[in-house]
Write a protein that holds these residues in place. Structure first.
Motif, PDB file in Angstrom:
ATOM      1  N   ALA A 161      13.142  17.009  -1.960  1.00 33.32           N
ATOM      2  CA  ALA A 161      12.238  17.528  -0.928  1.00 33.32           C
ATOM      3  C   ALA A 161      11.015  18.173  -1.575  1.00 33.32           C
ATOM      4  O   ALA A 161       9.887  18.059  -1.070  1.00 33.32           O
ATOM      5  N   GLY A 162      11.246  18.850  -2.694  1.00 30.98           N
ATOM      6  CA  GLY A 162      10.141  19.487  -3.400  1.00 30.98           C
ATOM      7  C   GLY A 162       9.140  18.484  -3.927  1.00 30.98           C
ATOM      8  O   GLY A 162       7.925  18.694  -3.836  1.00 30.98           O
ATOM      9  N   TYR A 163       9.638  17.372  -4.463  1.00 30.76           N
ATOM     10  CA  TYR A 163       8.736  16.346  -4.980  1.00 30.76           C
ATOM     11  C   TYR A 163       7.999  15.629  -3.853  1.00 30.76           C
ATOM     12  O   TYR A 163       6.846  15.211  -4.023  1.00 30.76           O
ATOM     13  N   LYS A 164       8.630  15.494  -2.717  1.00 32.92           N
ATOM     14  CA  LYS A 164       7.924  14.923  -1.561  1.00 32.92           C
ATOM     15  C   LYS A 164       6.738  15.795  -1.186  1.00 32.92           C
ATOM     16  O   LYS A 164       5.647  15.300  -0.872  1.00 32.92           O
ATOM     17  N   ALA A 165       6.954  17.116  -1.220  1.00 37.21           N
ATOM     18  CA  ALA A 165       5.878  18.054  -0.910  1.00 37.21           C
ATOM     19  C   ALA A 165       4.769  17.990  -1.956  1.00 37.21           C
ATOM     20  O   ALA A 165       3.577  18.036  -1.617  1.00 37.21           O
ATOM     21  N   PRO A 223       0.833  -1.207   0.000  1.00 39.11           N
ATOM     22  CA  PRO A 223       0.000   0.000   0.000  1.00 39.11           C
ATOM     23  C   PRO A 223       0.867   1.256   0.000  1.00 39.11           C
ATOM     24  O   PRO A 223       1.918   1.288   0.639  1.00 39.11           O
ATOM     25  N   ILE A 224       0.439   2.288  -0.724  1.00 42.22           N
ATOM     26  CA  ILE A 224       1.182   3.542  -0.779  1.00 42.22           C
ATOM     27  C   ILE A 224       0.237   4.710  -0.512  1.00 42.22           C
ATOM     28  O   ILE A 224      -0.973   4.599  -0.691  1.00 42.22           O
ATOM     29  N   SER A 225       0.821   5.828  -0.080  1.00 39.05           N
ATOM     30  CA  SER A 225       0.033   7.018   0.223  1.00 39.05           C
ATOM     31  C   SER A 225       0.216   8.129  -0.793  1.00 39.05           C
ATOM     32  O   SER A 225      -0.544   9.091  -0.813  1.00 39.05           O
ATOM     33  N   PHE A 263       0.926  16.899  -1.167  1.00 41.11           N
ATOM     34  CA  PHE A 263      -0.121  17.865  -1.491  1.00 41.11           C
ATOM     35  C   PHE A 263      -1.157  17.259  -2.429  1.00 41.11           C
ATOM     36  O   PHE A 263      -2.364  17.404  -2.231  1.00 41.11           O
ATOM     37  N   ALA A 264      -0.701  16.556  -3.452  1.00 41.78           N
ATOM     38  CA  ALA A 264      -1.614  15.957  -4.426  1.00 41.78           C
ATOM     39  C   ALA A 264      -2.526  14.924  -3.783  1.00 41.78           C
ATOM     40  O   ALA A 264      -3.722  14.849  -4.100  1.00 41.78           O
ATOM     41  N   ALA A 265      -1.971  14.123  -2.873  1.00 44.55           N
ATOM     42  CA  ALA A 265      -2.773  13.110  -2.190  1.00 44.55           C
ATOM     43  C   ALA A 265      -3.797  13.762  -1.261  1.00 44.55           C
ATOM     44  O   ALA A 265      -4.960  13.354  -1.211  1.00 44.55           O
ATOM     45  N   GLU A 266      -3.373  14.788  -0.530  1.00 44.59           N
ATOM     46  CA  GLU A 266      -4.268  15.442   0.424  1.00 44.59           C
ATOM     47  C   GLU A 266      -5.395  16.200  -0.272  1.00 44.59           C
ATOM     48  O   GLU A 266      -6.497  16.325   0.266  1.00 44.59           O
ATOM     49  N   GLY A 288      -6.698  15.209  -3.068  1.00 43.71           N
ATOM     50  CA  GLY A 288      -7.508  14.262  -3.819  1.00 43.71           C
ATOM     51  C   GLY A 288      -7.281  14.327  -5.311  1.00 43.71           C
ATOM     52  O   GLY A 288      -8.090  13.822  -6.093  1.00 43.71           O
ATOM     53  N   TYR A 289      -6.174  14.948  -5.729  1.00 46.00           N
ATOM     54  CA  TYR A 289      -5.871  15.020  -7.160  1.00 46.00           C
ATOM     55  C   TYR A 289      -5.495  13.646  -7.708  1.00 46.00           C
ATOM     56  O   TYR A 289      -5.616  13.375  -8.895  1.00 46.00           O
ATOM     57  N   THR A 290      -5.015  12.795  -6.833  1.00 42.40           N
ATOM     58  CA  THR A 290      -4.685  11.423  -7.179  1.00 42.40           C
ATOM     59  C   THR A 290      -5.011  10.558  -5.965  1.00 42.40           C
ATOM     60  O   THR A 290      -4.939  11.026  -4.827  1.00 42.40           O
ATOM     61  N   ILE A 291      -5.410   9.312  -6.204  1.00 42.15           N
ATOM     62  CA  ILE A 291      -5.731   8.401  -5.105  1.00 42.15           C
ATOM     63  C   ILE A 291      -4.820   7.183  -5.211  1.00 42.15           C
ATOM     64  O   ILE A 291      -5.171   6.180  -5.847  1.00 42.15           O
ATOM     65  N   PRO A 292      -3.637   7.252  -4.643  1.00 37.11           N
ATOM     66  CA  PRO A 292      -2.712   6.109  -4.709  1.00 37.11           C
ATOM     67  C   PRO A 292      -3.290   4.911  -3.951  1.00 37.11           C
ATOM     68  O   PRO A 292      -3.920   5.066  -2.902  1.00 37.11           O
ATOM     69  N   LEU A 293      -3.069   3.720  -4.484  1.00 41.22           N
ATOM     70  CA  LEU A 293      -3.577   2.509  -3.849  1.00 41.22           C
ATOM     71  C   LEU A 293      -2.453   1.589  -3.394  1.00 41.22           C
ATOM     72  O   LEU A 293      -2.259   1.368  -2.204  1.00 41.22           O
ATOM     73  N   TYR A 294      -1.707   1.049  -4.341  1.00 41.88           N
ATOM     74  CA  TYR A 294      -0.660   0.091  -3.991  1.00 41.88           C
ATOM     75  C   TYR A 294       0.332  -0.012  -5.140  1.00 41.88           C
ATOM     76  O   TYR A 294       0.048   0.378  -6.278  1.00 41.88           O
ATOM     77  N   GLN A 295       1.503  -0.532  -4.817  1.00 38.81           N
ATOM     78  CA  GLN A 295       2.495  -0.789  -5.855  1.00 38.81           C
ATOM     79  C   GLN A 295       2.098  -2.044  -6.622  1.00 38.81           C
ATOM     80  O   GLN A 295       1.764  -3.074  -6.028  1.00 38.81           O
ATOM     81  N   SER A 296       2.133  -1.958  -7.929  1.00 38.91           N
ATOM     82  CA  SER A 296       1.790  -3.120  -8.750  1.00 38.91           C
ATOM     83  C   SER A 296       2.755  -4.271  -8.477  1.00 38.91           C
ATOM     84  O   SER A 296       3.894  -4.049  -8.072  1.00 38.91           O
ATOM     85  N   VAL A 297       2.284  -5.470  -8.701  1.00 39.20           N
ATOM     86  CA  VAL A 297       3.108  -6.651  -8.445  1.00 39.20           C
ATOM     87  C   VAL A 297       3.576  -7.274  -9.753  1.00 39.20           C
ATOM     88  O   VAL A 297       2.950  -7.111 -10.797  1.00 39.20           O
ATOM     89  N   LYS A 298       4.683  -7.990  -9.677  1.00 42.14           N
ATOM     90  CA  LYS A 298       5.201  -8.735 -10.818  1.00 42.14           C
ATOM     91  C   LYS A 298       5.473 -10.164 -10.370  1.00 42.14           C
ATOM     92  O   LYS A 298       5.916 -10.389  -9.244  1.00 42.14           O
ATOM     93  N   THR A 299       5.217 -11.093 -11.242  1.00 44.03           N
ATOM     94  CA  THR A 299       5.470 -12.499 -10.932  1.00 44.03           C
ATOM     95  C   THR A 299       6.636 -12.989 -11.780  1.00 44.03           C
ATOM     96  O   THR A 299       6.631 -12.856 -13.007  1.00 44.03           O
TER      97      THR A 299
END
Length: 209
Positions: free
Chosen positions: A159-163, A13-15, A167-170, A172-183
């Motif tokens: 640091a700028g990209y972390k901000a 899961p990612i935020s 900001f984008a998540a808070e 609601g501009y994007t709704i991150p869910l989880y990192q995709s998986v590979k088999t």
């Protein structure tokens, strides 16, 4: 819940729209899951379980691991809080056409890859309103991202990209869910090197013994 149901807990899961362990991911930040807060925000907008808002959720089927099944689960989750989403299955080419034409529906389930792990290829591409890859156009994001494209101080850039991600998540501009998986299927004689951002490099595989 999505990770456990469809990927045996392997999908992390990612935020924010970046992989954990890569530059640009704010490790001290977590977007909390809260049905109560979701209902409260919808209520402010005049909607809720008794007066649901109707939207379309577009998804591919078979392009990314579990995409269609995950989308169906999201539809049911949203219904509990007051969002009636009509599930629409589209081809990847249709997504690209709508993206270029600015004609995407209200929500689209999409998976974004970034083998370099650099935040510019996450937020810098996905959220920059001037980027051809950006699905969400917002001037406030552009004001944050554009100076970072020419920032030569690496610490300030990251640091700028972390901000930006937070900001984008808070907002609601994007709704991150989880990192995709590979088999990866291999014999027990091969040692596989794993990367936090999901990078697959066969050149790093080694034979045991």
């Amino acid at each position: 819940a999505l990770s456990k149901a469809f990927f045996g807990g392997a999908a992390v899961p990612i935020s924010v729209p970046a992989a954990k362990g890569t530059p640009g991911y704010p490790e001290d930040y977590e977007f909390a899951f809260s049905e109560d807060k979701a209902k409260a925000l919808l209520k402010e907008a005049g909607f809720g379980p008794d007066k649901p808002v109707a939207i379309t959720l577009s998804t591919t089927n078979g392009v990314n691991p579990g995409d269609f099944d995950v989308a169906r689960a999201i539809v049911q989750m949203w219904k509990k809080i007051g969002i009636n989403a009509e599930l629409e299955t589209i081809e990847l080419s249709t997504y690209q056409e709508r993206l270029r034409a600015g004609a995407l529906k209200e929500a689209t389930l999409y998976s974004w890859g970034n083998t370099a792990g650099d935040p510019e290829f996450y937020a810098g591409y996905l959220l920059d309103p001037k980027s051809i890859f950006s699905a969400f156009k917002s001037d406030d994001l552009g004001q944050m991202i554009h100076p970072l494209l020419v920032e030569v101080d690496e610490a300030k850039r990251v640091a700028g990209y972390k901000a930006v991600n937070r900001f984008a998540a808070e907002q609601g501009y994007t709704i991150p869910l989880y990192q995709s998986v590979k088999t990866i299927a291999h014999t027990d004689k091969v040692s596989i090197k794993k990367y936090a951002n999901g990078l697959t490099l066969p050149s790093t595989y080694t034979l045991k013994g």
